[in-house]
Design an enzyme around this catalytic site. Structure first.
Site, PDB file in Angstrom:
ATOM      1  CE  LYS A  83      11.055  -5.563   0.758  1.00  0.00           C
ATOM      2  NZ  LYS A  83      10.036  -6.608   1.012  1.00  0.00           N
TER       3      LYS A  83
ATOM      4  CB  SER B  16       6.355  -8.495   0.349  1.00  0.00           C
ATOM      5  OG  SER B  16       5.551  -7.811   1.264  1.00  0.00           O
TER       6      SER B  16
ATOM      7  CB  SER C 161       6.632  -4.699   1.716  1.00  0.00           C
ATOM      8  OG  SER C 161       7.447  -5.859   1.706  1.00  0.00           O
TER       9      SER C 161
HETATM   10  N1  GLN Z   1       1.272  -7.227   3.139  1.00  0.00           N
HETATM   11  C1  GLN Z   1       1.678  -8.176   4.136  1.00  0.00           C
HETATM   12  C2  GLN Z   1       1.979  -7.467   5.430  1.00  0.00           C
HETATM   13  O1  GLN Z   1       1.859  -6.278   5.464  1.00  0.00           O
HETATM   14  C3  GLN Z   1       2.879  -8.937   3.656  1.00  0.00           C
HETATM   15  C4  GLN Z   1       4.130  -8.152   3.716  1.00  0.00           C
HETATM   16  C5  GLN Z   1       5.317  -8.929   3.289  1.00  0.00           C
HETATM   17  O2  GLN Z   1       5.218  -9.959   2.655  1.00  0.00           O
HETATM   18  N2  GLN Z   1       6.471  -8.435   3.694  1.00  0.00           N
HETATM   19  O3  GLN Z   1       2.310  -8.073   6.404  1.00  0.00           O
END
Ligand code: GLN
Length: 507
Positions: free
Chosen positions: A81, A180, A156
């Protein structure tokens, strides 16, 4: 006969490298070819690193030729990532702010994958600074779900999940602050695990919410995720991350021992989750299918209650933005990041660099965080969120006095269309089943259970274990995988149908 490398697991690829059935360079070339063949449709990557991949693969082949013992994942391609530093790559967090940022060193989690013999093929796309659930907020391009390219892969860590689902790599790393890893794994039909907070070092991973962030692997099988987990915890606690803890590398063993049956174990189901508004019938059916599989393997199903878990999303959208606001303050065009040209004062440099370097969601989070931490407001929201955090953690601890693990959905629905969810608060709800674990800190895994009867898209179940009992996630997920493999063969052991049969003979 040519080997179809893209349908082999990490375990199989490493075994073939070790036995000399194929070389690490052949495997790396096959992965790079698979990426080239499918990247136009999937767009999983922000940077592809053929030189790093071939050099790492050559080192593996040279070690084997010299008769040296090979590490467990020798020659296995991996995608990283793009919020994780890797020397020789940019680490952009999918943001204009860091578009030209060259990694000054390698993150501990990435280094441990390299030490285990993995071959880095590229940096995977993500929502900007990991804010999001679709990967559509990447400043550079969206990523498409390999099962249906009109749909999102989730986020994400959407690039990491899609790269595995599309058969480009058998393993990838993601980070999970509120879901995410587990949410995109579910939407892409692959296995994704968030270990307990502290199990994997965060050193060298660009911080979003420092008390919530955790790194974990994606793979097409539970065994592959277990191998990656052992690699990530090998070497013990990381002195560079004060929150990291020593974890025994017992994951692969748990995956392989899991066939022994689950007699005497208890699995919790949370009625309020299974009857929640917004949960689609096909996801519910998938989770119940997983419950039946665990029961058939000998586990007892028990109802448990998590009375305060409804407060998790609200607490997360206070704690997360507050931490993000302080973590992202360093990206000001002076210390780090995009520099707006032509500014004559530091104040203008910072204001304009931030105005033009960050996208809409990154700004929304930081403005929210700034407001929540301001005097007068802080007590009302931040304190309340921290109290809710304690109550939710206590709820999980009470539930784990009764059961060994809890089974729940990973997401309320299947992969959605690009642009289908435009309201940020609706997007936030797509993490309704994942967020409470980041609040409490314990680990969870998303495991495919087959294709949905209405959508035909991947469905998943999520398992949750007590803090630092993450090897249980592997044991129970392996039992679900065995029972569901026939229903979701493509998602569990092969490549996504859109690509099955395309560009097949790679070697
Ligand atoms: N979708 C969640 C957010 O936007 C989690 C994102 C994540 O785990 N990085 O905060």
């Amino acid at each position: 006969m040519a080997t179809n490398f893209d349908s082999l697991t990490a375990a199989q690829l490493a075994a073939g490298v070790a036995s000399g059935a194929w070389s690490a360079v052949e495997v790396a070339r096959a992965a790079l070819d698979a990426i080239q063949a499918r990247e136009t449709e999937v767009q999983a990557f922000l940077q592809i690193t053929p030189e790093l991949a071939i050099a790492a693969a050559e080192r593996v082949d040279a070690a084997r030729a010299a008769g040296e013992p090979l590490p467990p994942l020798a020659g296995v391609p991996v995608a990283i990532k793009d919020n994780m530093n890797l020397t020789g790559t940019r680490t952009t967090c999918a943001s204009r702010m860091l578009e030209n940022y060259e990694s000054p060193y390698t993150a501990t989690c990435v280094q441990r994958m390299l030490d285990a013999g993995c071959v880095p093929v590229g940096k995977a796309n993500m929502d900007e600074f990991a804010f999001g659930s679709s990967t559509d907020s990447s400043a550079f391009h969206p990523t498409n779900n390999p099962w249906d390219t009109s749909r999102v892969p989730g986020g994400s860590s959407g690039g990491s999940a899609a790269a595995v689902a599309a058969g480009m790599v058998p393993l990838s790393l993601g980070s999970d602050t509120g879901g995410s890893i587990r949410q995109p794994a579910a939407l892409c039909g692959v296995v994704g695990m968030k270990p307990t907070y502290g199990a994997v070092s965060r050193y060298g991973v660009v911080a979003f919410g420092s008390s919530l962030d955790q790194v974990g692997p994606f793979g097409r099988t539970v065994e592959d995720v277990a191998l990656a987990m052992d690699a990530l915890v090998a070497g013990g606690r990381d002195a560079y991350d004060s929150t990291s803890q020593e974890v025994a590398p017992s994951f692969t063993q748990a995956a392989r021992a899991s066939a022994e049956g689950l007699a005497g174990t208890r699995i919790g189901l949370v009625p309020a989750f299974m009857d929640a508004e917004g949960l689609t019938p096909e996801v519910r059916a998938g989770v119940m299918h997983a419950a039946a599989a665990l029961e058939a393997a000998g586990a007892e199903l028990v109802e448990v209650d998590l009375p305060h878990v409804d407060a998790a999303i609200a607490a997360y959208y206070v704690i997360g933005p507050a931490e993000a606001f302080s973590n992202l303050a360093r990206f000001d065009g002076i210390r780090y990041g995009y520099q707006e040209p032509g500014c004559t004062t530091l104040a203008a440099q910072s204001a304009l660099s931030r105005a033009h370097g960050f996208g809409a969601e990154a700004k929304r989070r930081q403005m929210l965080g700034a407001y929540l931490l301001s005097s007068g407001v802080y007590d009302t929201y931040y304190y309340a969120a921290q109290k809710a955090r304690t109550l939710i953690t206590d709820d999980y601890n009470a539930a784990f006095a009764q059961v060994d693990a809890i089974l729940m959905p990973a997401t309320p629905h299947a992969a959605f269309q690009h642009g289908e969810i435009s309201d940020p608060t609706q997007m936030y709800l797509s993490d309704m089943y994942t967020i409470s674990l980041n609040i409490a800190g314990n680990g969870g895994i998303s495991v495919p259970v087959g294709l949905g009867e209405d959508s035909g898209l991947p469905m998943a179940a999520q398992l949750v274990a007590p803090a630092f009992a993450d090897e249980r996630l592997i044991t129970f997920a392996a039992a679900i995988e065995r029972a569901c493999a026939s229903a979701s063969n493509a998602s569990v052991l092969g490549v996504a149908p859109a690509f099955a049969g395309k560009g097949g003979e790679l070697a």
